[in-house]
Design an enzyme around this catalytic site. Structure first.
Site, mmCIF file in Angstrom:
data_model
loop_
_atom_site.group_PDB
_atom_site.id
_atom_site.type_symbol
_atom_site.label_atom_id
_atom_site.label_comp_id
_atom_site.label_asym_id
_atom_site.label_seq_id
_atom_site.Cartn_x
_atom_site.Cartn_y
_atom_site.Cartn_z
ATOM 1 N N GLU A 82 0.833 -1.218 0.000
ATOM 2 C CA GLU A 82 0.000 0.000 0.000
ATOM 3 C C GLU A 82 0.866 1.266 0.000
ATOM 4 O OE1 GLU A 82 -3.152 -0.467 -0.361
ATOM 5 O OE2 GLU A 82 -3.760 -2.267 0.716
ATOM 6 N N CYS A 141 -15.302 -5.813 -19.001
ATOM 7 C CA CYS A 141 -15.535 -5.808 -20.453
ATOM 8 C C CYS A 141 -14.423 -6.528 -21.204
ATOM 9 C CB CYS A 141 -15.661 -4.380 -20.962
ATOM 10 S SG CYS A 141 -14.074 -3.521 -21.029
#
Ligand SMILES: [Zn+2]
Length: 196
Positions: A82, A141
């Site tokens: 992170e 997609c």
């Protein structure tokens, strides 16, 4: 020669899994390692990967000097999870760890926030890293996903604070096209909401 390495990817790009595998490789070769993560992530003292592996880590605060933290320890490689939440100064401290202490530093994190802007730590890493690598992930997609879209109550949102602690399940990784399509819909719905 030691290097500052930045590996970035969107949510679900297996960043933590990649971190843990590289850490494991170093350890099995007999090198001392250390995993660090910013305290801003509420899941402290452990790094978790969605594929089900985890490891203990040290957490650090935004005002902590990472150079003096690492200098005290006998390690060959440091892994930051992170890393987008590191401050500008902390990324510079990590660069000094590489150059002065000859320790490898691997930084893993997001490139941009839910509004598609660079995080502070990500920006400084793009400016300073010796090596930069993008970890791939895929949009629903089928396109390559590079954006992190925030959802609140199932609806995409493009407003709010940059950091919401422990709100990770509210993000879905998207390609740029799908992200901007959702943003257009959000803006038109918000206009309608305000008009009513
Ligand atoms: Zn897409």
């Amino acid at each position: 020669m030691a290097k500052l390495i930045y590996k970035f990817g969107s949510m679900g790009a297996s960043k933590t899994a990649n971190l843990l595998m590289t850490n494991y490789n170093y350890k099995t070769q007999g090198f001392g390692t250390l995993i660090l993560k910013p305290e801003i992530d509420t899941r402290t003292h452990q790094v978790f990967s969605r594929i089900g592996i985890e490891h203990e880590c040290l957490s650090f605060s935004r005002d902590q000097d990472l150079y003096s933290t690492i200098e005290r320890l006998n390690v060959h490689a440091v892994f930051i999870d992170e890393c987008q939440f590191c401050t500008y100064e902390q990324i510079e401290q990590l660069a000094h760890v590489v150059d002065d202490l000859k320790i490898y530093v691997f930084c893993y994190g997001l490139r941009t926030d839910f509004q598609s802007h660079l995080f502070e730590g990500s920006k400084r890493l793009f400016e300073l890293a010796d090596k930069i690598e993008q970890l791939p992930s895929v949009c629903e997609c089928g396109n390559k996903s590079i954006m992190n879209e925030r959802f609140i109550n199932g609806r995409p949102t493009f407003e709010g604070e940059q950091i919401e602690c422990g709100a990770e399940d509210k993000y879905i990784t998207k390609c740029r096209k799908c992200y901007f399509e959702d943003q257009r819909k959000f803006k038109s719905e918000t206009c309608i909401d305000k008009a009513i």
